[in-house]
Design a protein around this motif. Structure first.
Motif, PDB file in Angstrom:
ATOM      1  N   ALA A   1      17.599  68.207  44.884  1.00 45.37           N
ATOM      2  CA  ALA A   1      18.296  68.783  46.034  1.00 45.37           C
ATOM      3  C   ALA A   1      17.825  68.165  47.344  1.00 45.37           C
ATOM      4  CB  ALA A   1      18.089  70.306  46.051  1.00 45.37           C
ATOM      5  N   TYR A   2      16.520  67.921  47.474  1.00 42.52           N
ATOM      6  CA  TYR A   2      16.006  67.284  48.690  1.00 42.52           C
ATOM      7  C   TYR A   2      16.510  65.848  48.818  1.00 42.52           C
ATOM      8  CZ  TYR A   2      12.837  70.963  50.293  1.00 42.52           C
ATOM      9  OH  TYR A   2      12.324  72.133  50.808  1.00 42.52           O
TER      10      TYR A   2
ATOM     11  N   VAL B   1      19.350  64.689  47.628  1.00 38.68           N
ATOM     12  CA  VAL B   1      20.771  64.743  47.975  1.00 38.68           C
ATOM     13  C   VAL B   1      20.956  65.044  49.454  1.00 38.68           C
ATOM     14  CG1 VAL B   1      22.902  66.038  47.603  1.00 38.68           C
ATOM     15  CG2 VAL B   1      21.509  65.360  45.651  1.00 38.68           C
ATOM     16  N   LEU B   2      20.178  65.981  49.989  1.00 36.91           N
ATOM     17  CA  LEU B   2      20.317  66.326  51.405  1.00 36.91           C
ATOM     18  C   LEU B   2      19.913  65.150  52.302  1.00 36.91           C
ATOM     19  CD1 LEU B   2      21.102  68.639  53.297  1.00 36.91           C
ATOM     20  CD2 LEU B   2      18.698  69.289  53.375  1.00 36.91           C
TER      21      LEU B   2
ATOM     22  N   TRP C   1      22.633  62.636  52.117  1.00 39.74           N
ATOM     23  CA  TRP C   1      23.805  63.112  52.851  1.00 39.74           C
ATOM     24  C   TRP C   1      23.700  62.776  54.338  1.00 39.74           C
ATOM     25  CZ3 TRP C   1      28.616  64.711  52.417  1.00 39.74           C
ATOM     26  CH2 TRP C   1      29.199  65.493  53.420  1.00 39.74           C
TER      27      TRP C   1
ATOM     28  N   CYS D   1      22.633  72.403  48.120  1.00 35.94           N
ATOM     29  CA  CYS D   1      21.222  72.024  48.190  1.00 35.94           C
ATOM     30  C   CYS D   1      20.342  73.195  48.603  1.00 35.94           C
ATOM     31  CB  CYS D   1      21.043  70.855  49.159  1.00 35.94           C
ATOM     32  SG  CYS D   1      21.835  69.323  48.640  1.00 35.94           S
TER      33      CYS D   1
ATOM     34  N   VAL E   1      16.283  73.876  48.691  1.00 29.45           N
ATOM     35  CA  VAL E   1      15.960  73.286  49.987  1.00 29.45           C
ATOM     36  C   VAL E   1      15.807  74.394  51.023  1.00 29.45           C
ATOM     37  CG1 VAL E   1      16.772  71.765  51.826  1.00 29.45           C
ATOM     38  CG2 VAL E   1      17.104  71.129  49.438  1.00 29.45           C
TER      39      VAL E   1
ATOM     40  N   GLY F   1      23.678  63.166  42.426  1.00 31.95           N
ATOM     41  CA  GLY F   1      22.912  64.393  42.606  1.00 31.95           C
ATOM     42  C   GLY F   1      23.766  65.636  42.559  1.00 31.95           C
ATOM     43  N   VAL F   2      24.958  65.584  43.150  1.00 31.31           N
ATOM     44  CA  VAL F   2      25.861  66.727  43.100  1.00 31.31           C
ATOM     45  C   VAL F   2      26.283  67.016  41.664  1.00 31.31           C
ATOM     46  CG1 VAL F   2      28.182  67.494  43.733  1.00 31.31           C
ATOM     47  CG2 VAL F   2      26.682  66.537  45.475  1.00 31.31           C
TER      48      VAL F   2
ATOM     49  N   LEU G   1      23.305  68.731  39.959  1.00 28.62           N
ATOM     50  CA  LEU G   1      23.091  70.110  40.392  1.00 28.62           C
ATOM     51  C   LEU G   1      24.172  71.043  39.871  1.00 28.62           C
ATOM     52  CD1 LEU G   1      21.997  69.575  44.115  1.00 28.62           C
ATOM     53  CD2 LEU G   1      20.536  70.130  42.171  1.00 28.62           C
TER      54      LEU G   1
END
Length: 441
Positions: A137-138, A140-141, A144, A238, A243, A322-323, A326
């Motif tokens: 998640a980190y 992906v953020l 992004w 995320c 996150v 990553g999406v 998740l």
């Protein structure tokens, strides 16, 4: 490498008065001592006469061959694939999960509820985090934010056009001349597009979701929809995956929730939802949104464009993979009629759907499991081999390929094309001239 064994059984009949006598012989023959993995069997029957005696012989051969390692096989990428289909608007989207599987799980949950048995839940379905997905998640953020910055900088160099009447986007020096516009007054324009200069929202389609402090708490109602902030669905996914953003807090449970059927009978004690973002400085939240991104980031130097394009391409692939990872664990719902997305175990109750047969549903959304393309749309555009050449025409439409808008922009800016997108771009097809197209079989 081949290893064989043979079992030979010979039977000898000796005619005698009043009956027959026989002699049976068994022999094992080791044909090879080499190692092997795959077993194969072969039977052979043979009958013949030797000096007036009938001999019946049965031979069993066993062989083993090296077994091919399935993990060593590489995934073969097809040469060309079909373009993504355009779903009709006057029809519900197909279920991403087979309907038989949905009904089977529903019957199983109903049977457990009738028997009073608690529904077995695993993280994150029971409200707890999955520790192995927190680093994802980190990543992906972070990717992004890099993606927004990279696309905003490349838009100063690579021209992007969007139709003012429909959702068509084109990445080239001029708009194409393919007559496929379905917007308003398209009959007067003979289905030609009305091109205007595009923005970052034409490349990265804004998909927003309500931010929930407790996804398993109270649902968003139509009357209380303005009490919740709308943030990008990728950011909300995320946050729920682990996150921590101070401006958008989320409840972290230490004890799992408990359900019987569809009813939650133990969700823990009630916690007052904090809202520090109402008075906090929102400047730190701007980097998560695409609004005004082109004004925040200045045009890059021409020498830095290829490196920025490659970095943006890598960030796009990181966000996309990553999406997908998740969403295999965390639940995301999407409306089966419109583009609304809700990150959480259940959809909200806001009556905002205006698509096909919304009067029958009183404006409520038809929630179903979402796909990664609905949370992070690829936004396919026509692939242009020569951006400064003549515009694309409808007569040669069948020879053109497509690619996600971000991939097309990065490719024209100097980034390497990933292998996964080459089949849809149809790079190996030779585009004929306009007068040669009718001669092609």
């Amino acid at each position: 490498m081949l290893q064989q064994w043979a079992l030979t059984s010979s039977t000898l009949w000796t005619p005698s008065q009043g009956g027959s006598s026989s002699l049976m012989e068994h022999r094992w023959l080791n044909l090879s001592v080499l190692r092997s993995y795959t077993l194969g069997l072969k039977f052979e029957n043979e009958q013949r006469r030797v000096f007036g005696r009938r001999i019946k012989r049965t031979c069993l051969c066993a062989s083993q061959r090296p077994r091919q390692d399935s993990s060593a096989k590489k995934k073969s990428i097809p040469q060309n694939i079909d373009l993504p289909p355009i779903l009709p608007k006057k029809k519900k989207k197909p279920f991403p999960v087979p309907l038989k599987k949905i009904l089977r799980e529903s019957r199983m949950n109903k049977k457990l509820a009738q028997m009073g048995i608690e529904k077995p839940l695993e993280p994150p379905k029971n409200g707890l985090l999955v520790p192995r997905l927190i680093p994802v998640a980190y990543d992906v953020l972070h990717a992004w934010k890099v993606l927004i910055k990279g696309v905003a900088q490349l838009l100063h160099v690579i021209p992007v056009y969007g139709c003012s009447k429909c959702s068509e986007v084109h990445v080239a020096e001029t708009g194409h001349k393919i007559q496929d516009c379905l917007g308003s007054s398209n009959a007067q324009r003979r289905s030609f597009h009305s091109w205007v200069r595009g923005s970052i929202n034409d490349v990265l389609l804004p998909v927003e979701s309500y931010h929930l402090y407790d996804p398993f708490g109270k649902r968003v109602k139509h009357e209380t929809r303005f009490d919740y902030d709308r943030i990008p669905a990728v950011v909300e996914l995320c946050i729920q995956a682990g996150v921590d953003i101070p401006e958008y807090p989320s409840r972290r449970r230490t004890k799992p929730i408990r359900m019987i059927g569809k009813k939650v009978f133990n969700r823990g004690e009630y916690v007052e939802e904090p809202r520090p973002w109402r008075t906090a400085d929102l400047s730190a939240l701007v980097e998560f949104d695409t609004h005004g991104a082109c004004e925040r980031f200045p045009p890059p130097l021409l020498s830095e464009v290829p490196s920025i394009a490659q970095e943006t391409m890598d960030a796009y692939r990181t966000v996309r993979s990553g999406v997908k990872r998740l969403m295999k664990s965390y639940t995301v719902k999407a409306c089966g009629y419109c583009s609304e997305v809700h990150v959480g175990p259940w959809g909200h109750n806001a009556k905002l759907c205006g698509e096909f047969k919304h009067q029958w549903r009183d404006g409520k959304h038809g929630w179903q499991d979402a796909t990664p393309d609905e949370v992070f749309p690829p936004n396919y555009v026509w692939h242009v081999r020569d951006p400064k050449g003549p515009p694309l025409t409808g007569a040669l439409k069948s020879y053109y390929g497509k690619a996600p808008a971000v991939v097309e922009i990065c490719m024209q800016a100097g980034a390497q094309i990933p292998e996964i997108y080459k089949p849809m771009m149809r790079l190996d097809i030779i585009i004929p001239e306009s007068d040669e197209a009718r001669l092609v079989a």
